[in-house]
Design a protein around this motif. Structure first.
Motif, PDB file in Angstrom:
ATOM      1  N   ALA A  38      16.309 -21.236 -12.558  1.00 34.00           N
ATOM      2  CA  ALA A  38      17.124 -20.088 -12.983  1.00 34.00           C
ATOM      3  C   ALA A  38      18.021 -20.446 -14.152  1.00 34.00           C
ATOM      4  CB  ALA A  38      17.960 -19.592 -11.814  1.00 34.00           C
ATOM      5  N   ASN A 243      18.331  -5.818  -7.908  1.00 26.48           N
ATOM      6  CA  ASN A 243      19.301  -6.651  -7.192  1.00 26.48           C
ATOM      7  C   ASN A 243      19.198  -8.112  -7.612  1.00 26.48           C
ATOM      8  OD1 ASN A 243      20.062  -4.340  -5.901  1.00 26.48           O
ATOM      9  ND2 ASN A 243      18.832  -4.711  -4.077  1.00 26.48           N
ATOM     10  N   TRP A 244      17.973  -8.546  -7.880  1.00 21.33           N
ATOM     11  CA  TRP A 244      17.812  -9.918  -8.387  1.00 21.33           C
ATOM     12  C   TRP A 244      18.498 -10.059  -9.740  1.00 21.33           C
ATOM     13  CZ3 TRP A 244      11.945 -10.882  -7.061  1.00 21.33           C
ATOM     14  CH2 TRP A 244      11.849 -11.430  -5.768  1.00 21.33           C
ATOM     15  N   PHE A 245      18.391  -9.040 -10.539  1.00 25.06           N
ATOM     16  CA  PHE A 245      19.018  -9.097 -11.864  1.00 25.06           C
ATOM     17  C   PHE A 245      20.539  -9.160 -11.722  1.00 25.06           C
ATOM     18  CE2 PHE A 245      19.552  -6.905 -16.206  1.00 25.06           C
ATOM     19  CZ  PHE A 245      19.563  -8.129 -16.835  1.00 25.06           C
ATOM     20  N   ARG A 246      21.054  -8.369 -10.776  1.00 28.59           N
ATOM     21  CA  ARG A 246      22.503  -8.383 -10.526  1.00 28.59           C
ATOM     22  C   ARG A 246      22.975  -9.782 -10.140  1.00 28.59           C
ATOM     23  NH1 ARG A 246      23.486  -5.728  -5.173  1.00 28.59           N
ATOM     24  NH2 ARG A 246      22.667  -7.763  -4.596  1.00 28.59           N
ATOM     25  N   ASP A 247      22.172 -10.464  -9.309  1.00 30.02           N
ATOM     26  CA  ASP A 247      22.564 -11.785  -8.820  1.00 30.02           C
ATOM     27  C   ASP A 247      22.093 -12.912  -9.732  1.00 30.02           C
ATOM     28  OD1 ASP A 247      23.652 -10.446  -6.734  1.00 30.02           O
ATOM     29  OD2 ASP A 247      22.012 -10.849  -5.333  1.00 30.02           O
ATOM     30  N   LEU A 248      21.562 -12.536 -10.871  1.00 33.61           N
ATOM     31  CA  LEU A 248      21.075 -13.501 -11.856  1.00 33.61           C
ATOM     32  C   LEU A 248      19.948 -14.393 -11.311  1.00 33.61           C
ATOM     33  CD1 LEU A 248      24.110 -14.715 -13.957  1.00 33.61           C
ATOM     34  CD2 LEU A 248      22.077 -13.554 -14.744  1.00 33.61           C
ATOM     35  N   SER A 249      19.128 -13.837 -10.430  1.00 33.27           N
ATOM     36  CA  SER A 249      17.980 -14.586  -9.912  1.00 33.27           C
ATOM     37  C   SER A 249      16.812 -14.417 -10.893  1.00 33.27           C
ATOM     38  CB  SER A 249      17.600 -14.088  -8.520  1.00 33.27           C
ATOM     39  OG  SER A 249      18.665 -14.253  -7.635  1.00 33.27           O
ATOM     40  N   ILE A 250      17.003 -14.943 -12.075  1.00 34.62           N
ATOM     41  CA  ILE A 250      16.023 -14.738 -13.143  1.00 34.62           C
ATOM     42  C   ILE A 250      14.697 -15.422 -12.803  1.00 34.62           C
ATOM     43  CG2 ILE A 250      15.599 -15.078 -15.613  1.00 34.62           C
ATOM     44  CD1 ILE A 250      17.871 -13.150 -14.974  1.00 34.62           C
ATOM     45  N   LYS A 252      13.254 -15.903  -9.805  1.00 38.36           N
ATOM     46  CA  LYS A 252      12.459 -15.093  -8.877  1.00 38.36           C
ATOM     47  C   LYS A 252      12.015 -13.802  -9.546  1.00 38.36           C
ATOM     48  CE  LYS A 252      15.570 -15.619  -5.410  1.00 38.36           C
ATOM     49  NZ  LYS A 252      16.220 -15.400  -4.136  1.00 38.36           N
TER      50      LYS A 252
ATOM     51  N   GLU B 470      27.490  -2.663  -9.829  1.00 42.98           N
ATOM     52  CA  GLU B 470      26.168  -3.256 -10.050  1.00 42.98           C
ATOM     53  C   GLU B 470      25.808  -3.248 -11.535  1.00 42.98           C
ATOM     54  OE1 GLU B 470      26.863  -1.502  -7.351  1.00 42.98           O
ATOM     55  OE2 GLU B 470      26.584  -3.237  -6.056  1.00 42.98           O
ATOM     56  N   LEU B 473      27.805  -5.896 -13.255  1.00 47.29           N
ATOM     57  CA  LEU B 473      27.326  -7.250 -12.979  1.00 47.29           C
ATOM     58  C   LEU B 473      26.030  -7.536 -13.736  1.00 47.29           C
ATOM     59  CD1 LEU B 473      28.082  -7.551  -9.165  1.00 47.29           C
ATOM     60  CD2 LEU B 473      29.181  -8.777 -11.035  1.00 47.29           C
ATOM     61  N   ARG B 474      25.161  -6.526 -13.831  1.00 48.16           N
ATOM     62  CA  ARG B 474      23.921  -6.729 -14.587  1.00 48.16           C
ATOM     63  C   ARG B 474      24.225  -6.968 -16.061  1.00 48.16           C
ATOM     64  NH1 ARG B 474      21.450  -3.690 -10.367  1.00 48.16           N
ATOM     65  NH2 ARG B 474      22.392  -1.733 -10.984  1.00 48.16           N
ATOM     66  N   PRO B 495      28.991 -11.794  -6.872  1.00 53.09           N
ATOM     67  CA  PRO B 495      28.148 -12.571  -5.946  1.00 53.09           C
ATOM     68  C   PRO B 495      28.330 -14.067  -6.170  1.00 53.09           C
ATOM     69  CG  PRO B 495      26.812 -11.624  -7.703  1.00 53.09           C
ATOM     70  CD  PRO B 495      28.197 -11.135  -7.928  1.00 53.09           C
ATOM     71  N   SER B 498      25.660 -16.654  -5.037  1.00 53.74           N
ATOM     72  CA  SER B 498      24.490 -16.663  -5.895  1.00 53.74           C
ATOM     73  C   SER B 498      24.790 -17.391  -7.203  1.00 53.74           C
ATOM     74  CB  SER B 498      24.068 -15.215  -6.173  1.00 53.74           C
ATOM     75  OG  SER B 498      23.004 -15.179  -7.063  1.00 53.74           O
ATOM     76  N   TYR B 499      25.970 -17.177  -7.749  1.00 55.09           N
ATOM     77  CA  TYR B 499      26.345 -17.843  -9.003  1.00 55.09           C
ATOM     78  C   TYR B 499      26.409 -19.367  -8.809  1.00 55.09           C
ATOM     79  CZ  TYR B 499      27.608 -13.381 -11.235  1.00 55.09           C
ATOM     80  OH  TYR B 499      27.591 -12.125 -11.794  1.00 55.09           O
ATOM     81  N   LYS B 502      22.959 -20.760  -8.547  1.00 54.99           N
ATOM     82  CA  LYS B 502      22.246 -20.793  -9.833  1.00 54.99           C
ATOM     83  C   LYS B 502      22.873 -21.791 -10.808  1.00 54.99           C
ATOM     84  CE  LYS B 502      19.862 -17.079  -8.643  1.00 54.99           C
ATOM     85  NZ  LYS B 502      20.613 -16.748  -7.435  1.00 54.99           N
ATOM     86  N   ILE B 504      25.882 -21.422 -12.234  1.00 48.90           N
ATOM     87  CA  ILE B 504      26.579 -20.684 -13.295  1.00 48.90           C
ATOM     88  C   ILE B 504      28.050 -21.093 -13.383  1.00 48.90           C
ATOM     89  CG2 ILE B 504      27.420 -18.342 -13.844  1.00 48.90           C
ATOM     90  CD1 ILE B 504      24.637 -17.395 -12.830  1.00 48.90           C
ATOM     91  N   GLU B 836      17.018 -11.232   0.001  1.00 49.61           N
ATOM     92  CA  GLU B 836      16.761 -11.267  -1.442  1.00 49.61           C
ATOM     93  C   GLU B 836      17.112 -12.623  -2.022  1.00 49.61           C
ATOM     94  OE1 GLU B 836      19.090  -8.062  -2.863  1.00 49.61           O
ATOM     95  OE2 GLU B 836      17.546  -6.558  -2.554  1.00 49.61           O
TER      96      GLU B 836
END
Lengths: 285, 836
Positions: A38, A243-250, A252, B470, B473-474, B495, B498-499, B502, B504, B836
């Motif tokens: 990611a 939702n993946w984009f929101r969580d930066l799960s690039i 996946k 949302e 965040l995007r 999140p 998640s950050y 990743k 970040i 997810e």
């Protein structure tokens, strides 16, 4: 002749550049990222694909999408063909209906979402009618009926568009064929089954392909009505990607996008080949 | 002709080229036009060019131009805890009226070096109660008024002696602008004059010994004052006694006061024991909330905005530009004689200068625009918790602003530096999903300490464009992926897991440990450790708030769990069928509060809460909600979250306590957000013999607020590190009252400046009651620190989970879904989120 051929290429070049710049090259980048981590860009091999394929949310979304396609496409194609045939049979009197079927297509998705909330909300119009009839209210968007509402939305919105396509196809069938068949004693049903339907095959391929692609747009209504996490039967691939984009799960998201692109491209190519064969068959008739 | 032109091939080409050029030119025009603003960059006040061009909000663009206003703190003597008014005499001496904390009396202050050093003199007697307002005129007359209209008039005469005072510490210090420990004082006692109250005794001279806090004594120096006392008799629309809420001197020397009917009255001279004031015959109909003067003009804030009128006749004047410039600002909130805006006469005749959170502005009478001299985001006055008392034009291109923040009086001077870059050369970008007063305060302090760095605040949910969290965040994710992310992230609502997963966020443990190990600072170790993962810390809140329950022993016993609380609430309802158990709350507000209180106790499986925990939470919430039996529902359905509203953290428990003592409700619980909350809680409970306890008992939890992290790759960015260091440091945390500070020194600092007061409230029977709200004692503070230091659980702060639980739970509370359906929907959706 050769000079004309190059002239054609020059005219095609701007759109080719557009497709390259905005679709193909970004898609190649997505494909590259699907093999990367990611952040940092380190090589990840097939781990992203493994993770996506084992992801419960991806499986659910892909399954829902497949189920949606299997249910929706036949309903839409059959219903729109039937409506088109009726409209054709009605002749000039059908002009008003042709236009009215196209109206849902012109409505913005946000308006449709509002309409649906007013109709299918807990205290919405439909429940009001049900309660008026002495029946129990239904949680349309929160229970198992959510899938049915989504199918209905899709069919309602795209019916007019498909009707227009079918009408164009039906109108292109030469009238002499029908006259000749009638002379030979064929009835309306015989004419439809033995002349119209076979000759509509190329149109059917085109209509099916466009309906297939349009089915991915139903996400907008689902998202606007039920948000990021709707009832699980209407949880679609686009919800997941969003939702993946929101969580930066690039990572996946890229792997999932490649898988989806392949699963769309393969049938699209089949449609295309089938359509070309049909047109060639018709030309060579 | 047209057809001929069209047939000509060359003409067609020329036309096509011309059209293309027009298109390109217009596109270029669109691109470059955005930087223009009404503020302009032309000649500013007194010949100083405006420092702010650019984007129209005063931030300016990143142009390479030179010249801008620079801020400096002005410091008063150490003993002066507050300054009520400041003014400039015609000879250039700064005059002020303040309160000497050590002598417990008001004092007069004078400085002939623009606030570099001060002489002070005590004002003995005069007012029986606290002063309500004060004003100083250009001829060297000051007045101090109480709410009843009793006054002490002070005539400042002479100048401070050269050797009589030590310079106040004017260098920027960790305490920021305001009351510096370095300030020296020389005190002179004013004797109140004869029995007729008209002429006060004259006292002259000031200390020449540069004394360190001792009265200097009168040695015949240049500084002298005379005082007189009396009362102003104000007309009243209802026949009763009227009072004073605001005062200012007009340019002609007359004193204008605002009465409690919202009318401005004029007093031509303060002579005699009882002076009658006459109301200005103004054609402005709306009641005035507060006002200030600018020469011969009165600038009044009414419910309809800023209105300008003539100070002599009261005639309304054209104020279009001022109204336009102040439109949309919240000007009506006031805090102890300090306001969201202050006006004064500019350096040129018939000009007005005003200061507000948006910055410093200049307006020439008759002009069509207000020129922005300084952006609020580049100075301390941009701090949302700062309220203005006065603004002064000290000379050409030099201004002084006096106001109050949570730590007391602050004063700043702004001088134009033609050589300074028009914008700071460096930039630090700070991103937060939602704006907050706490963040504004941090930025204002950082900006003051780092004048060469411009802090660019980016807010995801501005509230003006319909963007959802949302979407924001995007958009943030896109910027981060493009390498254009912010330097510092305020992680509330993001999140975070998640950050971190990743990569970040950068490890900020060195910064946290630096503050923790600093003997002058120190952090709550339990809070810091709650964020440590594999030895690293990726986020750290600057503040936190805690769920509490208050009441008698039986109520405190109910704080163990939500189930016990629901049992207790139901028992209270059964035993007292004619009384309300809870204050009126919306179901959504109640659910959010209960979520803060209970979510930390939920067991998690793969990140998702267990079904039985969610089921118990909802069923208890429903039981409590069903006791919320007000006819017509909650009084303010717009308030959906009682702890945080409008960017300010309140703590909901005070609302509950207010209802409990004024309306007779039986139970109050919720969150406490700062020491001031604890002061009032203590006052309520002292009168009722109750106490407070952390909800959850040994498993008590805290809710983080303003959690900061640094974007990976920026860990070596000194500005980013400095900003996070500031967020955790004592200076910022002492000032910010939105949450308990994580800094141990700051919490003690806050307690030190607490002042007791009397709180009046109407009881359920309509009787007026008064409660003494005292500052927390050392013992109370120690107990609180001990309890806060024992909390190790963090409440569930994942915004998605909270929204899903509250969203579906709300349907159950409102009867739109049954318990099984709501729990099933929550589990399914949270399960999806976690999958997810």
């Amino acid at each position: 002749m050769k000079r004309n051929k190059y002239k054609g290429l020059i005219f095609l070049l701007p759109s080719l550049i557009g497709v390259l710049a905005f679709y193909l090259i970004p898609f190649l980048d997505v494909a590259r990222r699907s093999f990367s981590k990611a952040m940092g860009g380190g090589f990840a091999g097939l781990s992203n694909y493994r993770e996506v394929l084992s992801n419960q949310a991806f499986r659910l979304a892909a399954g829902n999408m497949l189920r949606f396609l299997i249910v929706c496409l036949p309903i839409l194609l059959c219903l729109s063909l039937a409506v088109a045939a009726l409209l054709k049979a009605a002749g000039d009197a059908a002009g008003f209906f042709e236009s009215s079927f196209l109206l849902p297509l012109a409505l913005p998705a946000a308006s449709i979402a509002l309409l649906w909330q007013a109709a299918f909300g807990g205290k919405g119009l439909v429940n009001g009618v049900l309660e008026g009839l002495g029946m129990e209210a239904v949680d349309w968007m929160g229970g198992g009926s959510a899938f049915g509402v989504l199918v209905f939305t899709y069919v309602w919105k795209n019916l007019g568009y498909d009707v227009v396509l079918w009408l164009a196809g039906i109108s292109s069938v030469p009238a002499e064929l029908y006259e000749a068949a009638r002379v030979d004693g064929a009835g309306r049903v015989d004419c439809f089954c033995r002349i119209t339907l076979p000759l509509l095959r190329p149109v059917a391929v085109l209509t099916a392909a466009l309906s297939f692609l349009n089915s991915f747009k139903v996400f907008r209504e689902a998202y606007l009505v039920a948000g990021d996490y709707p009832q699980e039967d209407v949880y679609l691939l686009q919800h997941l990607f969003n939702n993946w984009f929101r969580d930066l799960s690039i990572d996946k998201m890229s792997a999932g996008a490649v898988l989806i692109a392949l699963s769309v491209l393969v049938p699209a190519c089949c449609f295309r080949d089938r359509g070309r064969d049909d047109w060639q068959g018709r030309d060579g008739r | 002709m047209g057809c001929l032109l069209w047939r000509d091939k060359r003409a067609r080409r020329a036309l096509g080229m011309a059209m293309a050029m027009i298109l390109i030119a217009s596109a270029a025009g669109c691109g470059s036009g955005g930087g223009d603003s009404a503020a302009g960059t032309e000649g500013g006040p007194g010949g100083a060019p405006s420092a702010e061009g650019g984007d129209g909000n005063g931030a300016g663009g990143q142009s390479g131009g030179k010249g801008r206003f620079l801020e400096q703190g002005i410091f008063f003597p150490e003993r002066v805890s507050s300054v009520e008014a400041i003014g400039m005499r015609e000879d250039g001496a700064l005059l002020a009226i303040g309160y000497d904390e050590s002598a417990q009396r008001y004092c007069a202050l004078i400085s002939d070096d623009l606030g570099g050093s001060w002489d002070s003199a005590l004002i003995d007697g005069g007012l029986s109660g606290d002063a309500r307002c004060a004003a100083i005129s250009r001829d060297g007359t000051g007045v101090l008024l109480d709410a009843s209209g009793n006054y002490v008039a002070i005539k400042f005469e002479g100048n401070p002696s050269d050797g009589g005072d030590e310079p106040a510490d004017s260098s920027p210090s960790m305490d920021g602008g305001g009351l510096s420990p370095g300030g020296a004082r020389n005190d002179v006692e004013f004797a109140i004059g004869g029995d007729d109250g008209s002429d006060g005794g004259e006292t002259g001279g000031n200390g020449s010994d540069g004394g360190s806090g001792e009265d200097g004594g009168s040695d015949g120096g240049a500084f002298s004052c005379s005082v007189s006392t009396g009362s102003i008799l104000l007309p009243s629309a209802f026949g009763g006694k009227n009072g004073v809420s605001c005062a200012a001197y007009a340019g002609d020397g007359a004193l204008l006061v605002l009465d409690l009917d919202g009318e401005i009255c004029r007093v031509d001279a303060l002579s005699g024991k009882l002076i009658s004031a006459e109301r200005l015959k103004t054609d402005i109909q709306e009641p005035v909330e507060y006002f200030m003067t600018a020469g011969s003009h009165v600038l009044a804030v009414t419910g309809a905005g800023v209105r300008q009128m003539d100070a002599s006749s009261g005639k309304a004047e054209d104020d279009g530009a001022l109204r336009e410039a102040t439109e949309g600002m919240d000007l009506r909130s006031a805090q102890d004689g300090a306001y969201p805006i202050a006006f004064a006469e500019g350096s040129e005749e018939d000009s007005v200068v005003f200061a507000c959170h948006e910055g410093l502005f200049y307006h020439q009478d008759g002009g069509s625009v207000c020129e922005q001299l300084l952006g609020g985001d580049l100075s301390s006055i941009g701090d949302g918790s700062f309220y203005f008392k006065s603004v002064l034009a000290l000379g050409e291109a030099s201004y002084l602003v006096l106001g109050e923040d949570a730590m007391g009086t602050k004063a700043y001077s702004y001088g134009y530096d033609a050589q300074a870059a028009s914008m700071p050369q460096g930039e630090l970008s700070v991103y937060a999903l939602e704006d907050s007063v706490a963040l504004q305060q941090a930025i204002a302090i950082f900006q003051r300490q780092n004048t060469d760095i411009y802090v660019k605040k980016e807010i995801g949910l501005s509230g003006e464009d319909g963007v959802t969290a949302e979407d924001a965040l995007r958009s943030l994710g896109t910027d981060i992926m493009a390498g254009d992310g912010p330097d510092v992230l305020i992680l509330d609502g993001m999140p975070v897991d998640s950050y971190i997963e990743k990569g970040i966020l950068a490890d900020i443990s060195p910064i946290v440990e630096e503050v923790m190990d600093d003997p002058g600072e120190g952090l709550f170790e339990n809070i810091a450790e709650a964020y440590r993962r594999d030895g690293k810390i990726y986020e750290m809140p600057s503040h936190f708030f805690v769920p509490l329950i208050v009441g008698d022993e039986e109520a405190l016993d109910a704080c163990g769990s939500l189930n016990k609380l629901a049992d207790y609430a139901e028992r209270l309802a059964a035993e007292n069928p004619d009384r309300h158990v809870l204050m009126p709350m919306t179901a959504e507000g109640l659910l959010n509060e209960l979520f803060y209180m209970d979510s930390a106790s939920w067991s998690l499986e793969s990140g998702a809460p267990l079904e039985e925990d969610v089921r118990e939470f909802l069923s208890c919430a429903r039981r409590i909600c069903d006791l919320n039996d007000y006819e017509g529902g909650a009084p303010n359905p717009d308030v959906t979250n009682y702890s945080i509203s409008g960017g300010t953290l309140y703590g909901s428990l005070n609302f509950g306590e207010t209802y409990r003592f004024s309306q007779g409700t039986l139970l109050s619980f919720g969150t406490a957000a700062n020491l001031d909350n604890m002061m009032t809680l203590s006052a309520w409970e002292r009168s009722a013999g109750g106490d407070y306890r952390l909800f959850g008992g040994e498993d008590a939890s805290f809710v983080p607020y303003v959690s900061a992290g640094i974007l990976a790759g920026q860990e070596e960015n000194e500005a980013a590190r400095g900003f996070v260091r500031l967020l955790l440091g004592k200076e910022y945390q002492s000032v910010s009252r939105d949450g308990f500070p994580v800094n141990r020194a700051a919490i003690s600092d806050q307690q030190r400046v607490q002042r007791g007061y009397m709180m009046g409230f109407a009881g359920a029977d309509g009787e007026m009651n008064v409660a003494d709200v005292d500052a927390l004692t050392e013992g109370q503070l120690d107990r609180l620190i001990g309890e806060l230091g024992s909390i190790s659980n963090v409440a569930q702060t994942d915004r998605v989970v909270q929204e899903l639980v509250v969203g579906e739970g709300l349907r159950y509370l409102l009867g739109e879904a049954d318990l099984d359906g709501a729990v099933s929907a929550i589990m399914q959706k949270v399960g999806l989120y976690e999958a997810e």
